[in-house]
Design an enzyme around this catalytic site. Structure first.
Site, PDB file in Angstrom:
ATOM      1  N   SER A 129       0.820  -1.214   0.049  1.00  0.00           N
ATOM      2  CA  SER A 129      -0.073  -0.070   0.017  1.00  0.00           C
ATOM      3  C   SER A 129       0.905   1.236   0.173  1.00  0.00           C
ATOM      4  O   SER A 129       2.125   1.191   0.447  1.00  0.00           O
ATOM      5  CB  SER A 129      -0.905   0.143   1.300  1.00  0.00           C
ATOM      6  OG  SER A 129      -1.401   1.217   1.191  1.00  0.00           O
ATOM      7  N   TYR A 154      -2.233  -0.102  10.022  1.00  0.00           N
ATOM      8  CA  TYR A 154      -2.475  -0.726   8.981  1.00  0.00           C
ATOM      9  C   TYR A 154      -1.327  -0.457   8.136  1.00  0.00           C
ATOM     10  O   TYR A 154      -0.859  -1.459   7.461  1.00  0.00           O
ATOM     11  CB  TYR A 154      -3.667   0.004   8.283  1.00  0.00           C
ATOM     12  CG  TYR A 154      -3.758  -0.407   6.486  1.00  0.00           C
ATOM     13  CD1 TYR A 154      -4.180  -1.837   6.162  1.00  0.00           C
ATOM     14  CD2 TYR A 154      -3.248   0.457   5.734  1.00  0.00           C
ATOM     15  CE1 TYR A 154      -4.248  -2.002   4.775  1.00  0.00           C
ATOM     16  CE2 TYR A 154      -3.527   0.271   4.521  1.00  0.00           C
ATOM     17  CZ  TYR A 154      -3.959  -0.968   3.841  1.00  0.00           C
ATOM     18  OH  TYR A 154      -3.850  -1.384   2.665  1.00  0.00           O
TER      19      TYR A 154
END
Length: 333
Positions: A129, A154
């Site tokens: 990501s 995350y």
């Protein structure tokens, strides 16, 4: 290329689109997903319904954190390629439910890596990501930049996943390619993403929450461009570099990282204006301060992707959002 591919998170946004593309290209696809309720499982099942009639597609409901289930999966037929997209997504949700991120993004990836080690998989591609860039203020984000300061759990789990994959590439020679996706949007997307929730709220006459008082930029990347980039990278199997240049983008192991983004950051206020144009509706806006775990801007440097596969995402936000809005109206009536 054609062969047998495992796609994890196949009922998810990117997994569904990738499975549809690879089936059209002649691959045999086994997809797994746990169909959790992080967002509407009905949407996930409707995605699956688009795939399940294809003779070369098979689905199994498996949770990545289920060690025995994952071992059984990899004890079966050999996968020519493994594309690991399943994860617990969402920056803000990681502040509320941290354990689910470790279960899925850490333990789940370990099970994938162990499966690839057992099968001696020819190529593992895995989703990372843009969030791994964290507090990095150097723009555009480059794979040559250090990524040592994540600002959400995350992001930390995604960075940890990159390091875990590198260790398996180094120890066992598993060719691994990490894919840093930048703000993916489009038809069949995730309802927790801003463009999706904004659309729902604008059509319902509700105010949309705009954080940091709108002083944000995002590198919005249309789903078809993401799929094209991933598909082109499948045969681009990384090799070990005998002379490692001590560069975060390279390795002495068969391991590479690529940004896949539109390399065109868009101001959040301009994004809202484009969405209003596509919808033919004006937004009511609730201006709010910056949220914990968020970053002001994302911006992808895709030079390595261009060099490797002669491709860079280029779908305009106007065209991409119009495609999404048209799908949204059809799907939700």
């Amino acid at each position: 290329m054609e062969g047998r591919v495992l796609i994890t998170g196949v009922a998810g946004f990117i997994g569904f689109h990738l499975a549809r593309r690879l089936l059209a290209d002649g691959w045999t696809v086994l997809g797994i997903d746990n169909l959790n309720d992080y967002y509407d499982p009905g949407l996930k099942k409707d995605r699956l319904a688009q795939l399940e009639g294809h003779p070369a597609f098979q689905f199994q409901k498996i949770d990545l954190a289920d060690r025995s289930g994952m071992e059984a999966l990899f004890a079966g037929p050999y996968f020519d390629v493994v594309i690991h997209l399943a994860a617990q997504a969402g920056v803000r949700y990681s502040l509320q439910a941290p354990h689910s991120y470790v279960d899925s993004n850490i333990t789940g990836l370990l099970h994938i890596l162990e499966g690839c080690r057992a099968q001696k998989t020819a190529h593992l591609l895995f989703a990372s990501s843009s969030s791994v860039y964290g507090a990095n203020s150097h723009l555009p984000y480059s794979v040559h930049d250090p990524v040592d300061h994540p600002v959400s759990l995350y992001a930390a789990t995604k960075r940890a996943g990159e390091l875990m994959a590198h260790s398996y590439a180094h120890l066992y020679g598993i060719p691994c390619t990490g894919l840093r996706f930048f703000t993916v949007y489009g038809p069949w997307g995730r309802p927790d993403m801003a463009y999706f929730s904004f659309t729902r709220k604008i059509l319902a006459g509700e105010a949309i929450p705009v954080f940091n008082h709108g002083k944000m930029q995002r590198d919005f990347t249309y789903i078809d461009d993401i799929i094209e980039g991933v598909t082109r990278l499948i045969p681009k199997i990384p090799n070990a570099q005998a002379a490692w240049p001590q560069d975060p983008a390279a390795s002495a192991a068969p391991f590479r990282i690529y940004n896949i983004g539109n390399h065109t950051p868009v101001a959040l206020t301009d994004f809202i204006g484009t969405l209003e144009s596509c919808l033919g509706e004006k937004a009511q806006i609730e201006w709010l301060p910056m949220q914990d775990g968020d970053v002001v801007a994302t911006y992808a440097d895709v030079a390595e992707l261009q060099e490797a596969v002669a491709f860079a995402p280029d779908t305009s936000l106007q065209d991409g959002l119009q495609q999404f809005v048209d799908w949204y109206r059809r799907y939700y009536g």
